[in-house]
Design a protein around this motif. Structure first.
Motif, PDB file in Angstrom:
ATOM      1  N   ARG A  75       0.910  -1.286   0.083  1.00 40.47           N
ATOM      2  CA  ARG A  75       0.044  -0.141  -0.191  1.00 40.47           C
ATOM      3  C   ARG A  75       0.583   1.334   0.001  1.00 40.47           C
ATOM      4  O   ARG A  75       0.212   2.230  -0.249  1.00 40.47           O
ATOM      5  CB  ARG A  75      -0.947  -0.041   1.240  1.00 40.47           C
ATOM      6  N   VAL A  76       2.298   1.168   0.208  1.00 42.43           N
ATOM      7  CA  VAL A  76       3.076   2.415   0.199  1.00 42.43           C
ATOM      8  C   VAL A  76       3.533   2.659  -1.293  1.00 42.43           C
ATOM      9  O   VAL A  76       3.729   1.927  -2.066  1.00 42.43           O
ATOM     10  CB  VAL A  76       4.449   1.829   1.097  1.00 42.43           C
ATOM     11  N   ARG A  77       3.211   4.008  -1.650  1.00 45.53           N
ATOM     12  CA  ARG A  77       3.475   4.546  -2.853  1.00 45.53           C
ATOM     13  C   ARG A  77       5.103   4.904  -2.898  1.00 45.53           C
ATOM     14  O   ARG A  77       5.597   4.893  -1.791  1.00 45.53           O
ATOM     15  CB  ARG A  77       2.725   5.746  -2.918  1.00 45.53           C
ATOM     16  N   LEU A  78       5.346   5.255  -4.170  1.00 43.16           N
ATOM     17  CA  LEU A  78       6.710   5.485  -4.296  1.00 43.16           C
ATOM     18  C   LEU A  78       7.507   6.561  -3.494  1.00 43.16           C
ATOM     19  O   LEU A  78       8.439   6.123  -2.975  1.00 43.16           O
ATOM     20  CB  LEU A  78       6.774   5.847  -6.049  1.00 43.16           C
ATOM     21  N   PRO A  79       6.901   7.858  -3.405  1.00 44.68           N
ATOM     22  CA  PRO A  79       7.497   8.789  -2.344  1.00 44.68           C
ATOM     23  C   PRO A  79       7.890   8.061  -1.008  1.00 44.68           C
ATOM     24  O   PRO A  79       8.951   8.314  -0.714  1.00 44.68           O
ATOM     25  CB  PRO A  79       6.701   9.957  -2.507  1.00 44.68           C
ATOM     26  N   GLY A  80       6.802   7.483  -0.574  1.00 41.56           N
ATOM     27  CA  GLY A  80       7.029   6.693   0.771  1.00 41.56           C
ATOM     28  C   GLY A  80       8.243   5.628   0.660  1.00 41.56           C
ATOM     29  O   GLY A  80       8.916   5.627   1.724  1.00 41.56           O
ATOM     30  N   SER A 120      18.949   1.681 -13.191  1.00 46.66           N
ATOM     31  CA  SER A 120      18.823  -0.081 -13.668  1.00 46.66           C
ATOM     32  C   SER A 120      17.603  -0.313 -14.289  1.00 46.66           C
ATOM     33  O   SER A 120      17.318  -1.051 -15.216  1.00 46.66           O
ATOM     34  CB  SER A 120      18.982  -0.934 -12.654  1.00 46.66           C
ATOM     35  N   ILE A 121      16.349   0.310 -13.607  1.00 46.92           N
ATOM     36  CA  ILE A 121      15.123   0.012 -14.416  1.00 46.92           C
ATOM     37  C   ILE A 121      14.624   1.188 -14.826  1.00 46.92           C
ATOM     38  O   ILE A 121      14.142   2.132 -14.196  1.00 46.92           O
ATOM     39  CB  ILE A 121      14.188  -0.353 -13.035  1.00 46.92           C
ATOM     40  N   THR A 122      14.314   1.331 -16.541  1.00 43.78           N
ATOM     41  CA  THR A 122      14.004   2.257 -17.101  1.00 43.78           C
ATOM     42  C   THR A 122      12.575   1.945 -17.717  1.00 43.78           C
ATOM     43  O   THR A 122      12.070   2.926 -18.355  1.00 43.78           O
ATOM     44  CB  THR A 122      14.919   2.752 -18.282  1.00 43.78           C
ATOM     45  N   GLU A 123      12.106   0.741 -17.111  1.00 36.25           N
ATOM     46  CA  GLU A 123      10.670   0.506 -17.753  1.00 36.25           C
ATOM     47  C   GLU A 123       9.401   1.315 -17.158  1.00 36.25           C
ATOM     48  O   GLU A 123       8.427   1.451 -17.566  1.00 36.25           O
ATOM     49  CB  GLU A 123      10.591  -0.958 -17.492  1.00 36.25           C
ATOM     50  N   GLY A 124      10.027   2.382 -16.340  1.00 32.81           N
ATOM     51  CA  GLY A 124       8.753   3.037 -15.642  1.00 32.81           C
ATOM     52  C   GLY A 124       8.720   2.960 -14.016  1.00 32.81           C
ATOM     53  O   GLY A 124       9.406   2.180 -13.334  1.00 32.81           O
ATOM     54  N   GLU A 125       7.971   3.979 -13.592  1.00 32.11           N
ATOM     55  CA  GLU A 125       8.161   4.319 -11.921  1.00 32.11           C
ATOM     56  C   GLU A 125       7.157   2.782 -11.418  1.00 32.11           C
ATOM     57  O   GLU A 125       7.725   2.462 -10.397  1.00 32.11           O
ATOM     58  CB  GLU A 125       7.283   5.181 -11.795  1.00 32.11           C
ATOM     59  N   GLU A 126       6.405   2.281 -12.134  1.00 27.28           N
ATOM     60  CA  GLU A 126       5.871   1.058 -11.590  1.00 27.28           C
ATOM     61  C   GLU A 126       6.646   0.176 -11.184  1.00 27.28           C
ATOM     62  O   GLU A 126       6.644  -0.525 -10.150  1.00 27.28           O
ATOM     63  CB  GLU A 126       4.726   0.709 -12.480  1.00 27.28           C
ATOM     64  N   TRP A 127       7.510  -0.137 -12.271  1.00 26.93           N
ATOM     65  CA  TRP A 127       8.431  -1.179 -11.975  1.00 26.93           C
ATOM     66  C   TRP A 127       9.441  -0.797 -11.137  1.00 26.93           C
ATOM     67  O   TRP A 127      10.097  -1.618 -10.226  1.00 26.93           O
ATOM     68  CB  TRP A 127       9.065  -1.613 -13.378  1.00 26.93           C
ATOM     69  N   ILE A 140      16.351  -6.104  -8.635  1.00 26.03           N
ATOM     70  CA  ILE A 140      16.432  -5.484  -9.829  1.00 26.03           C
ATOM     71  C   ILE A 140      16.410  -6.569 -10.903  1.00 26.03           C
ATOM     72  O   ILE A 140      15.697  -6.423 -11.743  1.00 26.03           O
ATOM     73  CB  ILE A 140      17.777  -4.793  -9.999  1.00 26.03           C
ATOM     74  N   TYR A 141      17.065  -7.607 -10.482  1.00 23.47           N
ATOM     75  CA  TYR A 141      17.051  -8.804 -11.488  1.00 23.47           C
ATOM     76  C   TYR A 141      15.493  -9.238 -11.759  1.00 23.47           C
ATOM     77  O   TYR A 141      15.230  -9.629 -12.797  1.00 23.47           O
ATOM     78  CB  TYR A 141      17.736  -9.925 -10.997  1.00 23.47           C
ATOM     79  N   LYS A 142      14.850  -9.480 -10.476  1.00 18.15           N
ATOM     80  CA  LYS A 142      13.453 -10.099 -10.342  1.00 18.15           C
ATOM     81  C   LYS A 142      12.538  -9.170 -11.252  1.00 18.15           C
ATOM     82  O   LYS A 142      11.874  -9.729 -11.941  1.00 18.15           O
ATOM     83  CB  LYS A 142      13.033 -10.132  -9.029  1.00 18.15           C
ATOM     84  N   ILE A 143      12.585  -8.115 -10.953  1.00 17.11           N
ATOM     85  CA  ILE A 143      11.815  -7.019 -11.668  1.00 17.11           C
ATOM     86  C   ILE A 143      12.212  -7.105 -13.318  1.00 17.11           C
ATOM     87  O   ILE A 143      11.088  -7.184 -13.889  1.00 17.11           O
ATOM     88  CB  ILE A 143      11.911  -5.397 -11.189  1.00 17.11           C
TER      89      ILE A 143
END
Length: 73
Positions: free
Chosen positions: A9-14, A30-37, A55-58
């Motif tokens: 339930r915690v959003r990106l800023p938190g 490392s993850i340039t696919e977007g904020e969701e990832w 990072i590898y898992k994502i």
């Protein structure tokens, strides 16, 4: 499938506030696919995976998701 723990339930800023700056910078770079990832990687890191494994898992999850979407089209 979304998790069911407190981090779900915690959003990106938190999440960013909960990790050391170098961890966030590495995930961002490392993850340039977007904020969701990036958000998902931060959650896995906070659940206890080392940052490189999170990072590898994502990256793997993203590839599987992309392949499934392509297969449907």
């Amino acid at each position: 499938m979304p998790g069911n723990d407190r981090l779900s339930r915690v959003r990106l800023p938190g999440l960013i506030e909960s990790v050391p700056a170098p961890v966030w910078e590495l995930i961002q770079d490392s993850i340039t696919e977007g904020e969701e990832w990036q958000t998902k990687a931060l959650r896995w890191y906070l659940r206890g995976l080392p940052v490189d494994q999170a990072i590898y898992k994502i990256k793997v999850d993203y590839e599987i998701s992309s392949n499934a979407i392509r297969a449907r089209n």
